[in-house]
Write a protein that holds these residues in place. Structure first.
Motif, PDB file in Angstrom:
ATOM      1  N   THR A  59       0.818  -1.204   0.000  1.00  0.00           N
ATOM      2  CA  THR A  59       0.000   0.000   0.000  1.00  0.00           C
ATOM      3  C   THR A  59       0.858   1.264   0.000  1.00  0.00           C
ATOM      4  O   THR A  59       0.578   2.214  -0.719  1.00  0.00           O
ATOM      5  CB  THR A  59      -0.917   0.008   1.231  1.00  0.00           C
ATOM      6  OG1 THR A  59      -1.525  -1.255   1.321  1.00  0.00           O
ATOM      7  CG2 THR A  59      -1.965   1.072   1.107  1.00  0.00           C
ATOM      8  N   GLU A  60       1.927   1.254   0.807  1.00  0.00           N
ATOM      9  CA  GLU A  60       2.736   2.469   0.899  1.00  0.00           C
ATOM     10  C   GLU A  60       3.509   2.735  -0.372  1.00  0.00           C
ATOM     11  O   GLU A  60       3.557   3.859  -0.863  1.00  0.00           O
ATOM     12  CB  GLU A  60       3.690   2.379   2.082  1.00  0.00           C
ATOM     13  CG  GLU A  60       3.004   2.809   3.362  1.00  0.00           C
ATOM     14  CD  GLU A  60       3.609   2.130   4.566  1.00  0.00           C
ATOM     15  OE1 GLU A  60       4.833   2.031   4.630  1.00  0.00           O
ATOM     16  OE2 GLU A  60       2.828   1.690   5.435  1.00  0.00           O
ATOM     17  N   SER A  61       4.116   1.666  -0.946  1.00  0.00           N
ATOM     18  CA  SER A  61       4.848   1.900  -2.182  1.00  0.00           C
ATOM     19  C   SER A  61       3.886   2.240  -3.314  1.00  0.00           C
ATOM     20  O   SER A  61       4.242   2.973  -4.225  1.00  0.00           O
ATOM     21  CB  SER A  61       5.716   0.693  -2.531  1.00  0.00           C
ATOM     22  OG  SER A  61       4.970  -0.489  -2.434  1.00  0.00           O
ATOM     23  N   ALA A  62       2.650   1.746  -3.222  1.00  0.00           N
ATOM     24  CA  ALA A  62       1.658   2.107  -4.234  1.00  0.00           C
ATOM     25  C   ALA A  62       1.397   3.606  -4.199  1.00  0.00           C
ATOM     26  O   ALA A  62       1.265   4.246  -5.235  1.00  0.00           O
ATOM     27  CB  ALA A  62       0.360   1.344  -4.009  1.00  0.00           C
ATOM     28  N   ALA A  63       1.368   4.174  -3.003  1.00  0.00           N
ATOM     29  CA  ALA A  63       1.154   5.621  -2.883  1.00  0.00           C
ATOM     30  C   ALA A  63       2.314   6.378  -3.523  1.00  0.00           C
ATOM     31  O   ALA A  63       2.106   7.355  -4.248  1.00  0.00           O
ATOM     32  CB  ALA A  63       1.011   6.006  -1.421  1.00  0.00           C
ATOM     33  N   ALA A  64       3.543   5.893  -3.303  1.00  0.00           N
ATOM     34  CA  ALA A  64       4.709   6.548  -3.896  1.00  0.00           C
ATOM     35  C   ALA A  64       4.667   6.447  -5.413  1.00  0.00           C
ATOM     36  O   ALA A  64       4.955   7.413  -6.124  1.00  0.00           O
ATOM     37  CB  ALA A  64       5.989   5.904  -3.366  1.00  0.00           C
ATOM     38  N   ALA A  65       4.260   5.267  -5.918  1.00  0.00           N
ATOM     39  CA  ALA A  65       4.165   5.070  -7.364  1.00  0.00           C
ATOM     40  C   ALA A  65       3.101   5.989  -7.954  1.00  0.00           C
ATOM     41  O   ALA A  65       3.275   6.559  -9.026  1.00  0.00           O
ATOM     42  CB  ALA A  65       3.841   3.619  -7.676  1.00  0.00           C
ATOM     43  N   GLU A  66       2.016   6.151  -7.211  1.00  0.00           N
ATOM     44  CA  GLU A  66       0.928   7.016  -7.656  1.00  0.00           C
ATOM     45  C   GLU A  66       1.445   8.449  -7.828  1.00  0.00           C
ATOM     46  O   GLU A  66       1.133   9.122  -8.802  1.00  0.00           O
ATOM     47  CB  GLU A  66      -0.188   6.984  -6.604  1.00  0.00           C
ATOM     48  CG  GLU A  66      -1.567   7.245  -7.141  1.00  0.00           C
ATOM     49  CD  GLU A  66      -2.091   6.110  -8.011  1.00  0.00           C
ATOM     50  OE1 GLU A  66      -1.851   4.943  -7.660  1.00  0.00           O
ATOM     51  OE2 GLU A  66      -2.720   6.418  -9.031  1.00  0.00           O
ATOM     52  N   THR A  67       2.264   8.888  -6.865  1.00  0.00           N
ATOM     53  CA  THR A  67       2.845  10.225  -6.940  1.00  0.00           C
ATOM     54  C   THR A  67       3.774  10.327  -8.145  1.00  0.00           C
ATOM     55  O   THR A  67       3.771  11.328  -8.854  1.00  0.00           O
ATOM     56  CB  THR A  67       3.644  10.527  -5.661  1.00  0.00           C
ATOM     57  OG1 THR A  67       2.885  10.061  -4.552  1.00  0.00           O
ATOM     58  CG2 THR A  67       3.926  12.003  -5.517  1.00  0.00           C
ATOM     59  N   ALA A  68       4.555   9.256  -8.383  1.00  0.00           N
ATOM     60  CA  ALA A  68       5.503   9.276  -9.498  1.00  0.00           C
ATOM     61  C   ALA A  68       4.780   9.395 -10.838  1.00  0.00           C
ATOM     62  O   ALA A  68       5.298   9.976 -11.778  1.00  0.00           O
ATOM     63  CB  ALA A  68       6.361   8.020  -9.476  1.00  0.00           C
ATOM     64  N   LEU A  69       3.567   8.850 -10.905  1.00  0.00           N
ATOM     65  CA  LEU A  69       2.822   8.892 -12.172  1.00  0.00           C
ATOM     66  C   LEU A  69       2.113  10.226 -12.367  1.00  0.00           C
ATOM     67  O   LEU A  69       1.769  10.591 -13.489  1.00  0.00           O
ATOM     68  CB  LEU A  69       1.797   7.761 -12.226  1.00  0.00           C
ATOM     69  CG  LEU A  69       2.361   6.346 -12.309  1.00  0.00           C
ATOM     70  CD1 LEU A  69       1.236   5.341 -12.383  1.00  0.00           C
ATOM     71  CD2 LEU A  69       3.280   6.197 -13.515  1.00  0.00           C
ATOM     72  N   GLY A  70       1.875  10.952 -11.298  1.00  0.00           N
ATOM     73  CA  GLY A  70       1.184  12.237 -11.420  1.00  0.00           C
ATOM     74  C   GLY A  70      -0.289  12.058 -11.704  1.00  0.00           C
ATOM     75  O   GLY A  70      -0.822  10.950 -11.639  1.00  0.00           O
ATOM     76  N   ARG A  71      -0.935  13.158 -12.016  1.00  0.00           N
ATOM     77  CA  ARG A  71      -2.379  13.109 -12.274  1.00  0.00           C
ATOM     78  C   ARG A  71      -2.653  12.476 -13.632  1.00  0.00           C
ATOM     79  O   ARG A  71      -2.063  12.863 -14.627  1.00  0.00           O
ATOM     80  CB  ARG A  71      -2.963  14.517 -12.255  1.00  0.00           C
ATOM     81  CG  ARG A  71      -3.285  15.028 -10.880  1.00  0.00           C
ATOM     82  CD  ARG A  71      -3.919  16.395 -10.993  1.00  0.00           C
ATOM     83  NE  ARG A  71      -5.259  16.294 -11.555  1.00  0.00           N
ATOM     84  CZ  ARG A  71      -6.339  16.129 -10.796  1.00  0.00           C
ATOM     85  NH1 ARG A  71      -6.225  16.044  -9.492  1.00  0.00           N
ATOM     86  NH2 ARG A  71      -7.534  16.059 -11.342  1.00  0.00           N
ATOM     87  N   ILE A  72      -3.530  11.494 -13.632  1.00  0.00           N
ATOM     88  CA  ILE A  72      -3.881  10.822 -14.885  1.00  0.00           C
ATOM     89  C   ILE A  72      -5.400  10.906 -15.035  1.00  0.00           C
ATOM     90  O   ILE A  72      -6.127  10.573 -14.096  1.00  0.00           O
ATOM     91  CB  ILE A  72      -3.461   9.343 -14.858  1.00  0.00           C
ATOM     92  CG1 ILE A  72      -1.966   9.235 -14.550  1.00  0.00           C
ATOM     93  CG2 ILE A  72      -3.784   8.652 -16.160  1.00  0.00           C
ATOM     94  CD1 ILE A  72      -1.509   7.823 -14.297  1.00  0.00           C
ATOM     95  N   PRO A  73      -5.889  11.325 -16.210  1.00  0.00           N
ATOM     96  CA  PRO A  73      -7.342  11.364 -16.402  1.00  0.00           C
ATOM     97  C   PRO A  73      -7.956   9.972 -16.220  1.00  0.00           C
ATOM     98  O   PRO A  73      -7.319   8.970 -16.566  1.00  0.00           O
ATOM     99  CB  PRO A  73      -7.498  11.826 -17.853  1.00  0.00           C
ATOM    100  CG  PRO A  73      -6.207  12.473 -18.202  1.00  0.00           C
ATOM    101  CD  PRO A  73      -5.155  11.810 -17.378  1.00  0.00           C
ATOM    102  N   ALA A  74      -9.181   9.923 -15.684  1.00  0.00           N
ATOM    103  CA  ALA A  74      -9.831   8.639 -15.383  1.00  0.00           C
ATOM    104  C   ALA A  74      -9.900   7.739 -16.614  1.00  0.00           C
ATOM    105  O   ALA A  74      -9.675   6.531 -16.519  1.00  0.00           O
ATOM    106  CB  ALA A  74     -11.224   8.895 -14.828  1.00  0.00           C
ATOM    107  N   ALA A  75     -10.170   8.328 -17.782  1.00  0.00           N
ATOM    108  CA  ALA A  75     -10.301   7.518 -18.994  1.00  0.00           C
ATOM    109  C   ALA A  75      -8.973   6.837 -19.325  1.00  0.00           C
ATOM    110  O   ALA A  75      -8.945   5.679 -19.749  1.00  0.00           O
ATOM    111  CB  ALA A  75     -10.745   8.398 -20.164  1.00  0.00           C
ATOM    112  N   VAL A  76      -7.875   7.562 -19.124  1.00  0.00           N
ATOM    113  CA  VAL A  76      -6.554   7.002 -19.415  1.00  0.00           C
ATOM    114  C   VAL A  76      -6.231   5.901 -18.412  1.00  0.00           C
ATOM    115  O   VAL A  76      -5.720   4.833 -18.778  1.00  0.00           O
ATOM    116  CB  VAL A  76      -5.485   8.115 -19.387  1.00  0.00           C
ATOM    117  CG1 VAL A  76      -4.094   7.527 -19.566  1.00  0.00           C
ATOM    118  CG2 VAL A  76      -5.768   9.142 -20.460  1.00  0.00           C
ATOM    119  N   GLU A  77      -6.548   6.151 -17.135  1.00  0.00           N
ATOM    120  CA  GLU A  77      -6.338   5.143 -16.101  1.00  0.00           C
ATOM    121  C   GLU A  77      -7.089   3.861 -16.439  1.00  0.00           C
ATOM    122  O   GLU A  77      -6.531   2.764 -16.379  1.00  0.00           O
ATOM    123  CB  GLU A  77      -6.881   5.664 -14.762  1.00  0.00           C
ATOM    124  CG  GLU A  77      -5.826   6.121 -13.821  1.00  0.00           C
ATOM    125  CD  GLU A  77      -6.435   6.544 -12.493  1.00  0.00           C
ATOM    126  OE1 GLU A  77      -5.669   7.003 -11.666  1.00  0.00           O
ATOM    127  OE2 GLU A  77      -7.661   6.428 -12.291  1.00  0.00           O
TER     128      GLU A  77
END
Lengths: 425, 226
Positions: free
Chosen positions: A319-337
């Motif tokens: 869970t914690e590394s997932a949060a870091a990865a999420e930050t590394a990816l930045g904001r992604i539009p829902a459709a792209v996600e």
């Protein structure tokens, strides 16, 4: 008359600045060339970006000035360098407009200079002609339209005549010449040519059309699923409950059987509804974001799966590394996600079914405005796109978002499916 | 038995309230978000709690987070998590602390009142109750896994065991004797390299840990006798 004079004056002012700044432009150009020559020594790597920032400020001034002159608002583009040293160097050279700036600087002191001087001479010609009258004797060879001035009467008639002709011409010619200069600057400095824009509009129109078609088909499918499936089941449940209510007094056993059937129906309806929802937007994406959702996917894959998301290796339930990865990816539009999730789901399903692989790697990176997703397996390769593999679905889904798909799968493996998804607006 | 419910959907909260009250439970509080859940647990010290995965304000996995938070501080309050869909990641997060008293069910299961109440009681008693769909996800086989060596019958037993059923329930479900179940479980533990243990949820945790993918050795606390 007054307006004419004003237009001559502003044309002269515009040209005068071009001419006066000529030495600055030449000097700047030379310094820039020296700096460029010093790049192999390393000094140029430090100095060039700084000079290019200066150049951009210089060209932005021109963008504003020329834009104001032809009465057309022009967008100025800042060159902000966030990096240091080589990073700044690469950033500066990577700027789309920097070579246009450079070209403009060169034209500025060549063709621009000639045009500027010409404009100034024309603007000043009427006055100059009059000023020459008393001093004609000091200027041997002074002539008007090829006729040499050799006597006072000639100076007193020809030179005023010339002044009148120039005075009549200036209001028309000087503004035109100044406008040519301004247009030249703007053409050199503007960001995209019409051709590029036209091409872009064309591809966008095409992808938008296919996106609309795909979207329309999706809407119809959802409507059909809900209408024929869930809605019909709910009606059936209500019906059974209604009958149960009527028969309860006479035959409780039959009523209870009907109620049980109604409950079974409700469970089926819920299962169907869940599938519909999952197809629209996977709930795990909403709960956990892309990194979390992908790690859940990887955990479910029948082949051991390694995740590298934004440079961060994820393990199941991290869970914690997932949060870091999420930050590394930045904001992604829902459709792209959703598309990225779909791509990985399809790819992993394929790997599990056909590849015979022992290991899969899912790699996700954000580069500028694009999201890259790559799924690599060490299986037997030779993905057949016609054989109803998930690749066709991946291509459709990615095309709708104006993205690109690359499939590398030589016989004997390894196979890689790479997807590029634009996240910018 | 006193229950705290965390469910933001008013209809479902009312339904659960009605269901639990009619079954003889005492609903101490019904709350609609994570912080009030933690406050209610601290105030009422319930015997068991029922928590929805998605709660306001973020409507992500607030319920799971609140449940984990409630269990981290103080005695492990039994939690039965309800969700619109199942995700093995959540199951593993709940099971990870190895303290038992957790359940994770699809919301659909509420309609099977007896099964639901049975699961809730099991969780309250410190056992586990895993949705069959979660178990199915957890049982995904990987090449070379020891699970491959199990016979179909043994897999069947493992599946029910992973749901949190005790030997008697498994025997009833499979229409065999308890002795037969006992023998199957012994074989399963042997094939999976686990030390057999008779105490309810602990063996399930060990099995889930093994099947869940991180192939660490099961921790002694999950295996050793009381």
């Amino acid at each position: 008359m007054r307006e004419r004079l004003v237009s001559v004056r502003s044309a002269a002012t515009y040209s005068l600045i071009n001419v006066v700044t000529f030495p600055i432009a030449v000097a700047f150009f030379c310094v820039l060339m020296v700096s460029a020559a010093l790049i192999p020594l390393g000094i140029g790597i430090i100095t060039t970006p700084m000079l290019l920032v200066l150049l951009r400020n210089f060209s932005n001034l021109e963008r504003r000035r020329a834009g104001a002159y032809v009465d057309r608002p022009v967008q100025t583009r800042r060159l902000d360098l966030s990096g240091r040293g080589f990073g700044a160097f690469r950033e500066a050279l990577g700027d789309r407009l920097i070579f246009r700036d450079f070209g403009w600087l060169f034209v500025r002191f060549t063709a621009g200079m000639v045009l500027g001087v010409l404009t100034l001479i024309l603007a000043a010609a009427p006055v100059l002609s009059i000023l020459l009258i008393p001093s004609w004797q000091l200027l041997p060879g002074l002539n008007v339209a090829g006729v040499e001035i050799t006597a006072w009467w000639m100076a007193l008639t020809l030179l005023p005549l010339q002044a009148i002709v120039f005075a009549l011409l200036a209001p028309f010619v000087t503004p035109w010449l100044a406008r040519v200069q301004a247009q030249l600057s703007l053409t050199l400095l503007s960001s995209a040519t019409k051709r590029e824009l036209a091409d872009r509009v064309e591809t966008l129109t095409e992808t938008r059309e296919s996106a609309l078609v795909a979207h329309g088909a999706e809407l119809r499918r959802i409507e059909r699923d809900l209408h024929d499936g869930t809605q019909a089941r709910l009606v059936n449940i209500a019906l059974r409950l209604g009958i149960a209510e009527r028969t309860f007094a006479d035959d409780p056993a039959a009523a209870i059987k009907l109620m049980q059937q109604a409950r079974d129906g409700a469970e089926e309806a819920m299962t169907e509804l869940r599938d519909v929802v999952r197809a629209i937007y996977p709930p795990i994406l909403a709960d956990r974001g892309l990194a979390g959702a992908l790690s859940a996917l990887a955990a479910r894959c029948t082949v051991p799966t390694t995740l590298d998301i934004g440079g961060i290796g994820l393990y199941e339930d991290g869970t914690e590394s997932a949060a870091a990865a999420e930050t590394a990816l930045g904001r992604i539009p829902a459709a792209v996600e959703a598309a990225a999730y779909f791509v990985v789901t399809e790819a992993l399903t394929n790997v599990g079914k056909h590849s015979g692989a022992k290991l899969v790697t899912v790699w996700v990176r954000r580069v500028g405005d694009d999201l890259y997703v790559a799924v690599t397996d060490d299986g037997k390769g030779g993905i057949n796109e016609d054989g109803g593999s998930g690749v066709a679905g991946i291509r459709r889904r990615v095309a709708a978002l104006d993205g690109a798909v690359t499939v590398e799968s030589p016989l004997g493996g390894p196979s890689t499916i790479t997807v590029e998804l634009p996240c910018g607006s | 038995m006193r229950v705290v419910i965390a469910e933001d959907n008013v209809l479902l909260a009312e339904g659960l309230n009605l269901l639990l009250t009619s079954a003889g439970f005492q609903v101490a509080a019904t709350v609609a978000d994570g912080p009030s859940f933690l406050a209610a647990v601290a105030e009422h010290q319930p015997d068991v709690t029922v928590v929805d995965v998605r709660l306001p304000p973020s409507f992500r996995d607030e319920g799971i987070q609140a449940a984990l938070a409630a269990r981290r501080t103080g005695p492990a309050v039994p939690v039965l998590v309800l969700s619109q869909y199942v995700e093995r990641t959540y199951a593993r997060e709940l099971l990870r602390d190895g303290r038992g008293g957790v359940g994770y069910l699809l919301k659909d299961r509420v309609s099977r009142v007896e099964t639901f109440l049975d699961a809730l009681r099991r969780v309250a008693d410190g056992g586990t109750a895993m949705d069959p769909e979660v178990v199915a996800q957890l049982l995904v086989r990987r090449d070379g896994d020891a699970v491959d060596t199990l016979t179909p019958r043994e897999l069947e037993v493992l599946r029910l065991m992973a749901q949190g059923r005790d030997n008697a329930a498994i025997a009833a479900e499979l229409v065999v004797t308890e002795r037969a179940v006992h023998k199957h479980i012994g074989n399963i533990f042997q094939k999976l390299g686990l030390t057999p243990d008779e105490s309810g949820h602990r063996r399930v945790l060990a099995v889930l840990r093994y099947l869940g993918g991180d192939h660490d050795q099961p921790t002694p606390s999950a295996l050793g006798g009381r």
